[in-house]
Design a protein around this motif. Sequence first.
Motif, PDB file in Angstrom:
ATOM      1  N   LYS A   3      49.110  31.601  36.278  1.00  0.00           N
ATOM      2  CA  LYS A   3      48.062  32.093  36.706  1.00  0.00           C
ATOM      3  C   LYS A   3      47.991  33.565  36.781  1.00  0.00           C
ATOM      4  CE  LYS A   3      45.904  28.230  38.278  1.00  0.00           C
ATOM      5  NZ  LYS A   3      44.600  27.969  37.804  1.00  0.00           N
ATOM      6  N   ILE A   4      46.695  34.051  36.623  1.00  0.00           N
ATOM      7  CA  ILE A   4      46.332  35.563  36.792  1.00  0.00           C
ATOM      8  C   ILE A   4      45.570  35.462  37.953  1.00  0.00           C
ATOM      9  CG2 ILE A   4      45.518  37.480  35.775  1.00  0.00           C
ATOM     10  CD1 ILE A   4      45.757  35.999  32.993  1.00  0.00           C
ATOM     11  N   ALA A   5      46.151  36.331  39.244  1.00  0.00           N
ATOM     12  CA  ALA A   5      45.433  36.468  40.318  1.00  0.00           C
ATOM     13  C   ALA A   5      44.770  37.886  40.675  1.00  0.00           C
ATOM     14  CB  ALA A   5      46.521  36.307  41.574  1.00  0.00           C
ATOM     15  N   PHE A   6      43.348  37.819  40.817  1.00  0.00           N
ATOM     16  CA  PHE A   6      42.583  39.045  41.139  1.00  0.00           C
ATOM     17  C   PHE A   6      42.334  39.232  42.636  1.00  0.00           C
ATOM     18  CE2 PHE A   6      41.936  37.619  36.905  1.00  0.00           C
ATOM     19  CZ  PHE A   6      42.091  38.494  36.299  1.00  0.00           C
ATOM     20  N   ARG A  13      35.759  39.168  36.958  1.00  0.00           N
ATOM     21  CA  ARG A  13      34.654  39.304  36.145  1.00  0.00           C
ATOM     22  C   ARG A  13      34.907  40.347  35.101  1.00  0.00           C
ATOM     23  NH1 ARG A  13      31.620  38.602  40.771  1.00  0.00           N
ATOM     24  NH2 ARG A  13      31.072  40.743  40.808  1.00  0.00           N
ATOM     25  N   THR A  14      35.273  41.606  35.614  1.00  0.00           N
ATOM     26  CA  THR A  14      35.660  42.648  34.401  1.00  0.00           C
ATOM     27  C   THR A  14      36.542  42.091  33.427  1.00  0.00           C
ATOM     28  OG1 THR A  14      35.073  44.429  36.177  1.00  0.00           O
ATOM     29  CG2 THR A  14      36.514  44.766  34.159  1.00  0.00           C
ATOM     30  N   PHE A  15      37.672  41.459  34.143  1.00  0.00           N
ATOM     31  CA  PHE A  15      38.593  41.010  33.002  1.00  0.00           C
ATOM     32  C   PHE A  15      38.109  39.851  32.077  1.00  0.00           C
ATOM     33  CE2 PHE A  15      41.959  37.866  31.842  1.00  0.00           C
ATOM     34  CZ  PHE A  15      43.317  38.784  31.392  1.00  0.00           C
ATOM     35  N   GLU A  16      37.295  39.129  32.694  1.00  0.00           N
ATOM     36  CA  GLU A  16      36.739  37.975  31.916  1.00  0.00           C
ATOM     37  C   GLU A  16      35.732  38.504  30.615  1.00  0.00           C
ATOM     38  OE1 GLU A  16      33.862  34.187  32.085  1.00  0.00           O
ATOM     39  OE2 GLU A  16      33.637  35.583  33.298  1.00  0.00           O
ATOM     40  N   THR A  29      40.748  34.213  41.838  1.00  0.00           N
ATOM     41  CA  THR A  29      40.586  35.243  42.774  1.00  0.00           C
ATOM     42  C   THR A  29      41.108  34.970  44.238  1.00  0.00           C
ATOM     43  OG1 THR A  29      38.617  35.840  41.854  1.00  0.00           O
ATOM     44  CG2 THR A  29      38.902  36.712  44.080  1.00  0.00           C
ATOM     45  N   ILE A  30      42.116  35.839  44.926  1.00  0.00           N
ATOM     46  CA  ILE A  30      42.908  35.708  45.997  1.00  0.00           C
ATOM     47  C   ILE A  30      42.710  36.903  46.791  1.00  0.00           C
ATOM     48  CG2 ILE A  30      44.824  35.060  47.350  1.00  0.00           C
ATOM     49  CD1 ILE A  30      45.711  33.448  44.688  1.00  0.00           C
ATOM     50  N   ASN A  31      41.963  37.197  47.695  1.00  0.00           N
ATOM     51  CA  ASN A  31      41.739  38.342  48.602  1.00  0.00           C
ATOM     52  C   ASN A  31      42.967  38.413  49.265  1.00  0.00           C
ATOM     53  OD1 ASN A  31      38.584  37.382  49.077  1.00  0.00           O
ATOM     54  ND2 ASN A  31      39.099  39.137  47.835  1.00  0.00           N
ATOM     55  N   ASN A  32      43.268  39.715  49.766  1.00  0.00           N
ATOM     56  CA  ASN A  32      44.494  40.221  50.501  1.00  0.00           C
ATOM     57  C   ASN A  32      44.497  39.616  51.959  1.00  0.00           C
ATOM     58  OD1 ASN A  32      45.996  42.005  48.705  1.00  0.00           O
ATOM     59  ND2 ASN A  32      44.268  43.448  49.046  1.00  0.00           N
TER      60      ASN A  32
END
Length: 221
Positions: A3-6, A13-16, A29-32
């Motif tokens: 997995k790649i977590a943002f 979206r920028t990565f995509e 997407t996983i927030n802090n």
Amino acid sequence: FKKIAFVSESMNRTFERIIGNSMDNKRITINNLINYTDVESKANEIVDDVSKSNVPTFLYVGRLTEYDKKLSRLFEACELLKNDECEFRLLMVGDGEDRAKYEKMVDSKFLEKYIIFLAKKSNPYPYFKMSDCLVLTSDYEGFPVVYNEARLLGIPIITTDVSDSRNVIDGKFGIVVEKDPIAIYNAMKHFIENGYEVKEKFDAKSYNEKIIGLVESVISE
């Protein structure tokens, strides 16, 4: 990678946009998390370098660096407020490579009465409690930790359009503005004259539970 977590949807979206959608099944997407009990407890500690004031008080917490935080915008906005004879003050909590440059900028604009440099603090949370509004003027962010700290401690936010600010902050916990000194000035002046009523209550416990669930889902795959 499994997995790649943002830390924000904006980064995801920028990565995509750059890589394409070939990794759709790997992106998440996983927030802090926020240690809300610790923050709430530390916010009640007593500090002696500045005190609560009846003057509208803005707060900045973070690095004093121009390349990303663009604090020159904030000082330009403050100069316009001073020229309008607005009563306000700005607490600057943090340190960084551009502190000396910023202090000279404040002196050159005759803003010493309005802007207080408080250096980096191991516990910044009492300053949230004595402030009326958090200000963020960055060019870019991952996901600002100060968003959650301000939401938890109940103070509204004026922020430039970075990260997930449009979805998370705008119209609920504060105001999102363009990356421009005039836009920042207008928002700060509006706050001085009218205040801002936070529209939602930040449920930190549910917020953390959602994040933990996402982490556990990745681990269990």
